[in-house]
Design a protein around this motif. Structure first.
Motif, PDB file in Angstrom:
ATOM      1  N   THR A 129      -4.860   6.343 -10.271  1.00 58.16           N
ATOM      2  CA  THR A 129      -5.647   5.115 -10.387  1.00 58.16           C
ATOM      3  C   THR A 129      -5.142   4.271 -11.552  1.00 58.16           C
ATOM      4  N   THR A 130      -4.880   4.935 -12.662  1.00 58.44           N
ATOM      5  CA  THR A 130      -4.343   4.225 -13.833  1.00 58.44           C
ATOM      6  C   THR A 130      -2.995   3.579 -13.511  1.00 58.44           C
ATOM      7  N   CYS A 131      -2.161   4.338 -12.818  1.00 60.56           N
ATOM      8  CA  CYS A 131      -0.839   3.803 -12.448  1.00 60.56           C
ATOM      9  C   CYS A 131      -0.979   2.607 -11.514  1.00 60.56           C
ATOM     10  N   GLN A 132      -1.942   2.691 -10.572  1.00 63.81           N
ATOM     11  CA  GLN A 132      -2.120   1.604  -9.605  1.00 63.81           C
ATOM     12  C   GLN A 132      -2.594   0.341 -10.302  1.00 63.81           C
ATOM     13  N   LEU A 133      -3.509   0.484 -11.259  1.00 64.54           N
ATOM     14  CA  LEU A 133      -3.991  -0.677 -12.007  1.00 64.54           C
ATOM     15  C   LEU A 133      -2.876  -1.275 -12.845  1.00 64.54           C
ATOM     16  N   SER A 134      -2.036  -0.409 -13.429  1.00 71.32           N
ATOM     17  CA  SER A 134      -0.914  -0.912 -14.232  1.00 71.32           C
ATOM     18  C   SER A 134       0.069  -1.677 -13.354  1.00 71.32           C
TER      19      SER A 134
ATOM     20  N   PRO B  29       9.878  -2.901  -8.355  1.00 72.93           N
ATOM     21  CA  PRO B  29       9.573  -2.520  -6.961  1.00 72.93           C
ATOM     22  C   PRO B  29       9.777  -1.039  -6.729  1.00 72.93           C
ATOM     23  N   ALA B  30      10.726  -0.414  -7.440  1.00 73.02           N
ATOM     24  CA  ALA B  30      10.963   1.021  -7.275  1.00 73.02           C
ATOM     25  C   ALA B  30       9.741   1.818  -7.709  1.00 73.02           C
ATOM     26  N   ALA B  31       9.103   1.391  -8.818  1.00 70.88           N
ATOM     27  CA  ALA B  31       7.901   2.079  -9.283  1.00 70.88           C
ATOM     28  C   ALA B  31       6.774   1.935  -8.271  1.00 70.88           C
ATOM     29  N   GLU B  32       6.677   0.777  -7.636  1.00 68.84           N
ATOM     30  CA  GLU B  32       5.655   0.588  -6.602  1.00 68.84           C
ATOM     31  C   GLU B  32       5.872   1.555  -5.439  1.00 68.84           C
TER      32      GLU B  32
ATOM     33  N   LEU C  64     -10.675  11.617  -1.247  1.00 61.26           N
ATOM     34  CA  LEU C  64      -9.894  11.021  -0.158  1.00 61.26           C
ATOM     35  C   LEU C  64     -10.236   9.542  -0.014  1.00 61.26           C
ATOM     36  N   GLU C  65     -11.510   9.206  -0.128  1.00 64.77           N
ATOM     37  CA  GLU C  65     -11.898   7.791  -0.036  1.00 64.77           C
ATOM     38  C   GLU C  65     -11.238   6.983  -1.150  1.00 64.77           C
ATOM     39  N   GLN C  66     -11.217   7.544  -2.366  1.00 62.78           N
ATOM     40  CA  GLN C  66     -10.565   6.839  -3.472  1.00 62.78           C
ATOM     41  C   GLN C  66      -9.067   6.663  -3.205  1.00 62.78           C
ATOM     42  N   ALA C  67      -8.454   7.722  -2.707  1.00 60.67           N
ATOM     43  CA  ALA C  67      -7.016   7.649  -2.423  1.00 60.67           C
ATOM     44  C   ALA C  67      -6.728   6.621  -1.343  1.00 60.67           C
ATOM     45  N   VAL C  68      -7.608   6.541  -0.323  1.00 61.03           N
ATOM     46  CA  VAL C  68      -7.415   5.563   0.751  1.00 61.03           C
ATOM     47  C   VAL C  68      -7.484   4.149   0.194  1.00 61.03           C
ATOM     48  N   LEU C  69      -8.465   3.898  -0.661  1.00 58.35           N
ATOM     49  CA  LEU C  69      -8.608   2.560  -1.241  1.00 58.35           C
ATOM     50  C   LEU C  69      -7.389   2.199  -2.092  1.00 58.35           C
ATOM     51  N   GLN C  70      -6.942   3.145  -2.918  1.00 58.42           N
ATOM     52  CA  GLN C  70      -5.788   2.863  -3.780  1.00 58.42           C
ATOM     53  C   GLN C  70      -4.505   2.672  -2.959  1.00 58.42           C
ATOM     54  N   THR C  71      -4.354   3.487  -1.935  1.00 59.70           N
ATOM     55  CA  THR C  71      -3.146   3.369  -1.101  1.00 59.70           C
ATOM     56  C   THR C  71      -3.123   2.020  -0.390  1.00 59.70           C
ATOM     57  N   GLY C  72      -4.271   1.624   0.157  1.00 61.04           N
ATOM     58  CA  GLY C  72      -4.343   0.329   0.825  1.00 61.04           C
ATOM     59  C   GLY C  72      -4.041  -0.813  -0.124  1.00 61.04           C
ATOM     60  N   ALA C  73      -4.590  -0.717  -1.340  1.00 56.73           N
ATOM     61  CA  ALA C  73      -4.339  -1.785  -2.319  1.00 56.73           C
ATOM     62  C   ALA C  73      -2.860  -1.838  -2.705  1.00 56.73           C
TER      63      ALA C  73
ATOM     64  N   ILE D 202      -0.279  -0.893  -0.834  1.00 55.28           N
ATOM     65  CA  ILE D 202       0.487  -1.440   0.295  1.00 55.28           C
ATOM     66  C   ILE D 202       0.361  -2.959   0.332  1.00 55.28           C
ATOM     67  N   GLN D 203      -0.855  -3.455   0.111  1.00 50.08           N
ATOM     68  CA  GLN D 203      -1.037  -4.912   0.107  1.00 50.08           C
ATOM     69  C   GLN D 203      -0.260  -5.557  -1.032  1.00 50.08           C
ATOM     70  N   LEU D 204      -0.199  -4.865  -2.169  1.00 52.75           N
ATOM     71  CA  LEU D 204       0.589  -5.371  -3.293  1.00 52.75           C
ATOM     72  C   LEU D 204       2.072  -5.450  -2.913  1.00 52.75           C
ATOM     73  N   CYS D 205       2.552  -4.415  -2.233  1.00 50.48           N
ATOM     74  CA  CYS D 205       3.963  -4.423  -1.799  1.00 50.48           C
ATOM     75  C   CYS D 205       4.206  -5.540  -0.796  1.00 50.48           C
ATOM     76  N   LEU D 206       3.225  -5.789   0.068  1.00 49.65           N
ATOM     77  CA  LEU D 206       3.385  -6.845   1.068  1.00 49.65           C
ATOM     78  C   LEU D 206       3.434  -8.214   0.410  1.00 49.65           C
ATOM     79  N   ARG D 207       2.634  -8.409  -0.629  1.00 49.95           N
ATOM     80  CA  ARG D 207       2.644  -9.703  -1.318  1.00 49.95           C
ATOM     81  C   ARG D 207       3.987  -9.939  -1.995  1.00 49.95           C
ATOM     82  N   ASN D 208       4.614  -8.867  -2.420  1.00 49.36           N
ATOM     83  CA  ASN D 208       5.926  -8.998  -3.053  1.00 49.36           C
ATOM     84  C   ASN D 208       7.042  -9.221  -2.038  1.00 49.36           C
ATOM     85  N   ASN D 209       6.750  -8.930  -0.777  1.00 50.31           N
ATOM     86  CA  ASN D 209       7.759  -9.096   0.271  1.00 50.31           C
ATOM     87  C   ASN D 209       7.940 -10.579   0.576  1.00 50.31           C
ATOM     88  N   THR D 210       9.191 -10.998   0.714  1.00 51.25           N
ATOM     89  CA  THR D 210       9.489 -12.402   0.986  1.00 51.25           C
ATOM     90  C   THR D 210       8.914 -12.817   2.324  1.00 51.25           C
ATOM     91  N   LYS D 211       8.315 -13.975   2.356  1.00 49.17           N
ATOM     92  CA  LYS D 211       7.695 -14.464   3.581  1.00 49.17           C
ATOM     93  C   LYS D 211       8.767 -14.688   4.657  1.00 49.17           C
TER      94      LYS D 211
END
Length: 1550
Positions: free
Chosen positions: A1053-1058, A1070-1073, A1108-1117, A1119-1128
């Motif tokens: 969780t700490t890593c995801q927030l960072s 991007p490699a860290a993501e 598991l619920e926490q992990a699902v939320l963090q994983t989804g967030a 992935i969305q972060l990676c998608l925002r970084n992806n070129t349109k």
């Protein structure tokens, strides 16, 4: 008006052109211009203009070479003008229209003369125009100027050939146009040559004008002169074509059938020729003499080249002669032609040594190659028949070959492979040819031959092997060995003799010994022992040459006894007694005598004379041989009484002295052995090896006969083990050693380290219990050191698999299951690996806190807890067993604390060293690691992964590979049996946090790395595998699960927030993501699986669903972060698909009440999750939409496609996520498009079959009947034959594979009915597709095999459903169309199996079809029978093992099908005779391999069970004579073996 006037003027000029061309007043420049304009202009009104212009230029050129003198420039322009005419489209059209255009014969003469001038002046200046004219003439009907006058064509070919020879001999660049014209001329000549009726005339022209230039040209082309001077491959084809033309020309010109009487008249002696009826001939030639004279004429080429040309030409001419005249009645003529041609070689003129001194090896080589080819032609064409030659021809051939053999043996050329091959062929012709000189042959080709080159060694081994095989078959092996022994006993040519048994010859001898009768081997042994007793031992004292002879004889004796077939209980008693007496003689008369000689030998250590050194070596080698042979005979033959049986074997007797070998060699005093040990010193390596071997044999005797070990016996064993190990210790310096062939007689100072290490490792199980701790550490050190040898020795070993190397021995020990059994050695080896790693990481650091790895390998700590009692190492002081655990706990804490410090910077060389060590570590069996060793390996890998960094200058791929290897090995450790031991020194959450923290730091250094690169992808996969396995074990241990998982989740969780905060910072990576996403995905995957496994269990933890619920939320967030970084507008990142598939499954598990382990009543089946229950429904929908558009871009990426299909399966299980009307068809269409893509092969589809089945099953379950019918319609469209016509086979393959998948899915109700109603259309479409695909060989593996598999499944699933037998009968069209010939062996096996499965499905599942279609069934099956009989016949080359394995499997399938047919008695009883007839008719044509025939015969026995007596009588009456004999043999075997056995079984059957 001006234009009209100009046109009239030009027309007037052109109208009188012929006058101006003849006029002397017109300049030649103007004449040429007028002629050129006249040829191309349409305004020149001149009757027969083209012929006039062609005659003018031809006449002018002819005049130039007779009386007319013109400048060279004008002459060249005239040639250019002629060339332009000959190659003009206008002339081509005139000739095509059938108009007559002629060319003067004189122009052909001029061209020939011009070419002759070029050759005489040795220049090619301006020749291209003349060659172009020549080409233009020969390639058009104008070639009549050459073909009508055959002499002109012969002259042209001769001139061009001489020019070509000069070109190839010169250093100038090759003029390719010359050879193109030469090739064209050859073809034209050969065409006309066939039309000549006068064979004598053709022969005269060829021998006078063409023979010499053609032979020289062919030699130069064969020698590759053209190829060496040109870097292209285009001329290679022209060169080959010209050589083929030369061969054809010579055969047709020199060896026509009409010339045979002339050859016979000339070559045969008068008495022979008078018995042959002569045909009418106008005149008789002397063809052989004419050819011989042409070859012996040295004026046609340079003297240095003449010998090579003749040597190259003689075998060719003899081969062509044989091709024309080789019949049984002409064999003597062929032989006499051989003698004439052989007389042209310089080797035929050998007299004395004078000629030999004039030839270098380079000149010998072509002569010997020529002789070899001549002899091979004689052998392969059966020219020499021993009986016919002796009875009818007074051994004329034998005497010729005998003289040739004498010449070869007298003039030994042991450095040339062809010399050995010539002698080999002579022995194959008749061993009596060389037998009178057998001793000289053995000496020059074997005993005294120094052969350093591998290619020559191979030829030498082949010759010696033929000698062995020949005399073994003749039962005269003793005679051969008499000559071998006599040669060995000759005085040596040099001071030091060559090894008597090189590795290759020794292997051939060993193979031959296994087939020899024991009495023959005993005769050979008696001969060797007798020679030693009578000729060598009495003279050996003080005689170095006699000592060298003794050593050669002892090596020979050792090899024979070591490799002969052992005595056993089936050996006749006289042979046993004779063997026993022989060994007694060897011990008493030879070994004892040699020991007596050594007893009197006085010398300081290491200062022995050569004779004494060789006597010592021979004595020890013979002693080892005697002990080994005596022991082997005693173990295998109860009739054999060993000398050891008379010796007391009490433990006290055995341990009087360490050097007392009386238990091994009874009757020999201890003082002899003490003397030998004193003489050993720094001795010759072979003696050391023998002493070590004897010591090991003594240990084995003591262990076998001692009922219990006393302290004295234990001490003796320890001393013996120490001697064996320490004896070779000074020689194991780590320097490069030579490979060893395994023969104790060939050991020298270079091969001794290999032999010593092989002996130690081979007997390590015996030595290990009696080695001290220091000795065990030494063995471990040598093992690791030898595994880290340079690649040079590894490459050397790979060149010859039969040789033993130190590296091979060590690798075998490393991979052996016996290494873990030696626990102390195993633990010591791991300690040395850790020490080497520590020395790389911390070469100068002294503080223990900063070099924890050094503590893990400290020698003062007992790392081997379970040291067996009685081990030599256990006699020393032992520390507390808990000391190692205390140390490991300290090391673990130090590793954790060092993560916060600055990591160790690794240079590229350091990383390579560590990778070598990790590669060795990966070869260890992880299940064999004891708890302490498991922890040490775990801590080592954690330290390497967490506390090291690659230097900035290091290559990124290398550093990524290092990290991936560390995590891969960490993952492998999690599968070991002592995996739980690592948790005793480290908490799981601490390990995970340390490793991931380190990896996040590493990611910061990979800012510019390409995230799709293979090394980075491999590292992520290794990390994910480790995390999944480690987390799974953490959950399964059920100790501190909540604490560890909560800490790990909190860390992520700490890593995801960072990561979210650092997105816009400069340090964003991007490699860290991706790394964070991998960690979260691994947690989701493990928790999901664990909760599913805990389904229904009361002890399911209530904390895990929340995590598991926490992990699902963090994983989804994330992935969305990676998608925002992806070129349109860019395609979907491939790395996200596996993560998203795992996320969706985890999200579904969270939304599924039973999956959470809440303990709800399982009787209340939960409803499918809805869109509102999922955490990231919009994300899933977004991915689903993009995936449908981009799935076909995967290009066969298996890992991505598996994840994508799993995501689609999970997505389709939630109907609320998509519009129900669109989704099934859209997904199905996408899958079709994917499978029809260019990068998707059959293998890719097979790898995806499970995921495809799950997805299609989910689609079928959720879709409506209408959607299902639409899917079927799409599949049938894909099977449309238009796809094949449009060259779109992938579309067909896609539909075929989807039908196959659909057949495996559960269908019911209307959907099932719809599918089976369309099955006739599917079968019909598959029949048509098979017919189309069978026309293309490339379609067999890619399309026909899947069709066969699909049809087989369709027929099996359609049992009882396909009601119309006609629809099933359509399948026979497929079976009769599929090709079975000219296939790759793997494709053949697949096709064969596919047809067999379809036939079996019809036979078992559709019995109604067999009522009318039995003949069609048998026709289809008969194709398989014929095919397997054709491919299963005996072949000369034997084929490869893999190929034969496939054929054998196919034969087994045929046998099974015969048994199935026999079980259906109602359908096939009437056709049983027909089945038998088909089989025996085909069997009469081939000779089957025994293994294949066994299967087919067993199957046919089942069919014969159906035949009644009337059927057998009918077959005997109707089959042809030869086939009838085959049937009788088959029926006799059937009656004798199968029928009798069957009746016996029936007697006891209820």
């Amino acid at each position: 008006m001006g234009l009209l006037s100009k046109t009239v003027t030009m027309a007037a000029i052109y109208s009188g052109i012929h006058l101006k061309l003849k006029s002397t007043k017109t300049s030649w420049e103007d004449k040429l211009k007028l002629a050129q304009f006249a040829w191309i202009s349409h305004q020149c009104f001149l009757p027969n203009k083209e012929q006039v212009l062609l005659d003018w230029v031809s006449h002018t050129l002819v005049s130039c070479y007779k009386k007319l003198e013109l400048p060279d420039e004008i002459i060249e322009k005239l040639w250019v003008y002629l060339d332009n005419i000959l190659h003009s489209r206008k002339l081509q059209n005139i000739l095509k229209d059938g108009k007559t255009i002629t060319l003067r014969f004189s122009i052909a003469q001029v061209i020939n003369e011009r070419l002759s001038i070029y050759y005489t002046q040795k220049t090619l200046r301006n020749i291209n125009t003349v060659l172009s004219c020549c080409s233009g003439i020969l390639s058009t009907p104008l070639s009549i100027v050459y073909t009508a006058k055959f002499e002109l064509l012969v002259d042209l070919l001769s001139k061009l050939s001489w020019l070509g020879c000069w070109q190839l001999s010169s250093k100038d660049a090759i003029f390719s146009q010359l050879f193109d014209v030469l090739q064209l001329t050859f073809k034209q000549y050969l065409l006309i040559q066939r039309q000549q009726s006068n064979a004598n005339r053709v022969f005269g022209q060829v021998t006078k004008h063409l023979l010499q230039p053609c032979l020289l040209l062919r030699h130069l082309l064969t020698a590759g002169v053209w190829m060496q001077s040109d870097d292209g491959h285009g001329h290679q084809h022209v060169s080959k074509e010209i050589r083929n033309c030369v061969d054809t020309l010579l055969r047709a010109g020199l060896f026509q059938s009409e010339l045979l009487p002339s050859y016979r008249e000339e070559l045969m002696p008068e008495k022979e020729s008078c018995n042959i009826k002569k045909g009418p001939l106008k005149s008789l030639l002397l063809p052989a003499s004419t050819i011989q004279a042409a070859l012996e004429d040295a004026s046609f080429c340079e003297p240095a080249l003449h010998g090579k040309v003749v040597a190259n030409s003689v075998p060719l001419l003899f081969k062509l002669f044989l091709e024309s005249y080789n019949k049984a009645e002409n064999h003597l003529v062929c032989f006499h032609m051989l003698t004439r041609l052989f007389g042209c070689l310089r080797i035929s003129c050998l007299k004395g040594d004078l000629w030999n001194d004039k030839l270098s090896p380079s000149e010998w080589s072509p002569e010997l190659l020529s002789v070899e080819q001549l002899l091979n032609s004689v052998l392969s064409n059966s020219i020499y028949n021993v009986a016919v030659d002796r009875i009818r021809h007074k051994e004329v051939q034998f005497h010729f070959y005998r003289r040739l053999a004498q010449t070869l043996i007298n003039y030994s050329q042991a450095t040339i492979p062809a010399w050995f091959r010539c002698l080999k062929v002579l022995i194959s012709l008749n061993h009596l040819i060389v037998e009178p000189d057998l001793d000289d042959l053995v000496a020059s080709a074997w005993i005294d031959a120094e052969v350093p080159e591998p290619r020559t060694k191979k030829a030498q081994e082949a010759l010696v092997n033929v000698l062995f095989q020949t005399y073994a078959k003749l039962r005269q092996f003793q005679k051969l060995f008499e000559e071998i022994v006599s040669v060995i006993c000759r005085p040596a040519a040099e001071e030091l003799r060559l090894p008597v048994l090189p590795a290759g010859i020794r292997t051939k001898l060993c193979d031959c010994l296994l087939d020899l009768p024991p009495n023959q081997i005993l005769d050979i042994l008696s001969l060797i022992l007798e020679k030693c007793q009578t000729c060598i031992i009495p003279e050996v004292k003080g005689d170095s040459d006699a000592a060298l002879k003794l050593h050669s004889m002892s090596v020979l004796l050792h090899s024979i006894l070591f490799n002969m077939r052992s005595l056993d209980d089936s050996t006749p008693l006289p042979v046993v007694r004779r063997s026993q007496n022989l060994l007694e003689t060897m011990k008493g008369e030879v070994i004892q005598a040699l020991l007596d000689l050594l007893k009197d030998c006085q010398a300081e250590e290491g200062d022995l004379e050569l004779w004494a050194e060789k006597v010592r070596d021979s004595t020890l080698l013979l002693a080892c041989t005697w002990v080994m042979t005596d022991t082997l005979f005693e173990l295998n033959c109860s009739k054999y009484v060993s000398s050891l049986a008379k010796t007391a074997l009490a433990g006290s007797d055995l341990t009087v002295s360490c050097w007392d070998f009386s238990a091994l060699l009874p009757g020999l005093d201890v003082q002899y052995w003490e003397k030998i040990v004193k003489l050993l010193g720094s001795s010759y390596a072979g003696s050391r090896y023998c002493m070590e071997w004897l010591m090991l044999q003594k240990m084995k005797k003591m262990l076998m006969h001692a009922s219990s070990q006393t302290e004295a016996s234990c001490q003796t064993l320890q001393l013996a083990a120490a001697f064996v190990l320490h004896s070779g210790k000074p020689f194991m310096t780590g320097e490069e050693t030579e490979p060893w062939d395994g023969n104790a007689g060939t050991i020298d100072s270079f091969t001794y380290p290999t032999a010593h290490w092989h002996l130690v490792v081979s007997n390590l199980l015996i030595l290990h219990p009696y080695l001290s701790l220091n000795d065990t550490l030494y063995v471990a050190e040598v093992l690791l050191k030898t595994l880290l040898v340079s690649q040079m020795q590894v490459a050397l070993a790979d060149n010859n698999d039969s040789l033993i190397t130190v590296g091979k021995v060590s690798r075998d020990l490393l991979c052996s299951p016996l290494l873990p059994e030696m626990q102390l050695l195993h633990s010591s080896f791991i300690s040395h690996i850790i020490q080497h790693c520590s020395s790389v990481l911390y070469p100068t650091v002294q503080n223990a806190t900063y070099q924890p790895l050094k503590q893990l390998s400290a020698e003062n700590i007992p790392w081997c807890e379970g040291m067996p009692y009685g081990h030599s190492a256990s006699l020393g002081p032992r520390d507390q067993p808990s000391m190692c655990w205390i140390t490991m706990e300290e090391v673990a804490q130090n590793i954790l604390s060092l993560v916060k410090e600055r990591p160790v910077a690794l240079e590229e060389q350091d990383i390579k060293k560590l990778l070598n060590l990790l590669e060795i570590m990966s070869s260890l069996n992880l299940d064999s690691l004891f708890p302490v060793d498991h922890i040490r390996c775990f801590l080592l890998l954690v330290s390497l992964a967490a506390n090291t960094r690659a230097n900035v200058a290091c290559h990124e791929a290398l550093s990524l590979k290092f990290l991936a290897t560390c995590f891969h090995l960490l993952a492998c450790l999690q599968t070991g049996r002592n995996v739980n031991s690592s948790f005793k020194v480290l908490h799981a959450s601490d390990v995970l946090e340390v490793l991931l923290t380190s990896m996040f730091s590493v990611c910061e250094t990979f800012v510019g790395i390409r995230l799709t690169a293979a090394p980075w992808d491999e590292l992520l996969r290794a990390i994910q595998t480790f995390l999944e396995l480690y987390l799974q074990i953490t959950l399964e241990r059920r100790q501190s699960v909540q604490l560890n998982m909560e800490k790990f989740t909190s860390f992520l969780t700490t890593c995801q927030l960072s990561a979210a905060r650092g997105k816009h910072s400069e340090n964003w990576s991007p490699a860290a993501e991706q790394l964070l996403l991998v960690a979260l995905t691994a947690e989701c995957h493990v928790l999901t699986l664990h909760l599913q496994q805990q389904h229904g269990k009361r002890q399911a933890s209530g904390m895990l669903p929340t995590l598991l619920e926490q992990a699902v939320l963090q994983t989804g967030a994330t992935i969305q972060l990676c998608l925002r970084n992806n070129t349109k507008g860019q395609p979907l990142p491939l790395a996200l698909i596996p993560c998203l598939a795992t996320l969706l499954k985890a999200d579904l598990a969270c939304a599924h009440p039973v999956g959470l382990g809440t303990g709800e009543d399982e009787q209340n089946s939960p409803k499918e999750p809805t869109k509102s229950q999922l955490s990231h429904s919009e994300l899933y929908q977004q991915f689903y939409t993009k995936m449908l558009k981009e799935l076909h871009l995967a290009n066969g990426n298996i890992q991505f496609l598996c994840s994508a299909l799993q995501f689609l399966t999970a997505f389709c299980s939630v109907p609320d996520l998509y519009p129900a009307q669109e989704m099934p068809i859209a997904v199905f269409h996408t899958i079709r498009k994917l499978l029809a893509g260019p990068g998707v092969t059959v293998q890719v589809i097979q790898d995806l079959e499970m995921q495809l089945m799950e997805l299609i099953a989910q689609l079928v379950k959720n879709c409506t009947t209408g959607d299902f019918c639409t899917m079927l319609r799409l599949l049938l469209e894909g099977l449309d034959v238009c796809n094949m016509w449009n060259i779109n086979p992938q579309e067909v393959l896609s539909s075929v594979m989807l039908i196959k998948v659909l057949l495996e899915c559960p269908l019911n109700g209307e959907k099932e009915k719809a599918f089976w109603l369309s099955s006739p259309q599917i079968i019909t479409a598959l029949v048509v597709q098979t017919k189309e695909a069978s026309q293309d060989q490339a379609m067999v593996p890619s399309l026909i095999v899947p069709i066969l598999e699909t049809v087989a499944i369709l027929l099996r699933q359609g049992e009882g459903i396909i009601s119309n037998p006609h629809h099933v009968s359509l399948v026979f069209n497929i079976l009769l169309t599929v090709p079975l010939d000219h296939l790759k062996i793997e494709d053949y096996g697949s096709i064969f199996l596919g047809i067999h499965e379809i036939l079996f499905s019809i036979l078992q599942c559709h019995p109604k079809v067999m009522l009318k279609a039995a003949p069609s069934f048998l026709n289809s099956f008969y194709r398989l029978v014929i095919s397997v009989m054709h491919d299963g016949r005996q072949k000369g080359d034997g084929g490869t093992t893999d190929e034969f394995g496939v054929i054998l499997k196919c034969a087994h399938l045929v046998e099974r099908m015969y048994s199935y047919i026999a079980a259906k008695t109602e359908e096939f009883t009437a056709l049983s005779a027909f089945i038998v007839a088909q089989y025996v008719i085909e069997l009469q044509k081939v000779t089957l391999h025994p293994a294949v025939k066994k299967h087919l015969t067993e199957g046919m026995y089942h069919i014969l069970d159906l035949c009644i007596e009337r059927d057998i009588k009918f077959l005997n009456a109707s089959l042809p004579m030869g086939v009838r004999e085959v049937l009788k043999e088959l029926y006799r075997d059937y009656t004798h073996y199968h029928k009798a056995l069957k009746q016996g079984d029936e007697k006891y059957t209820a």
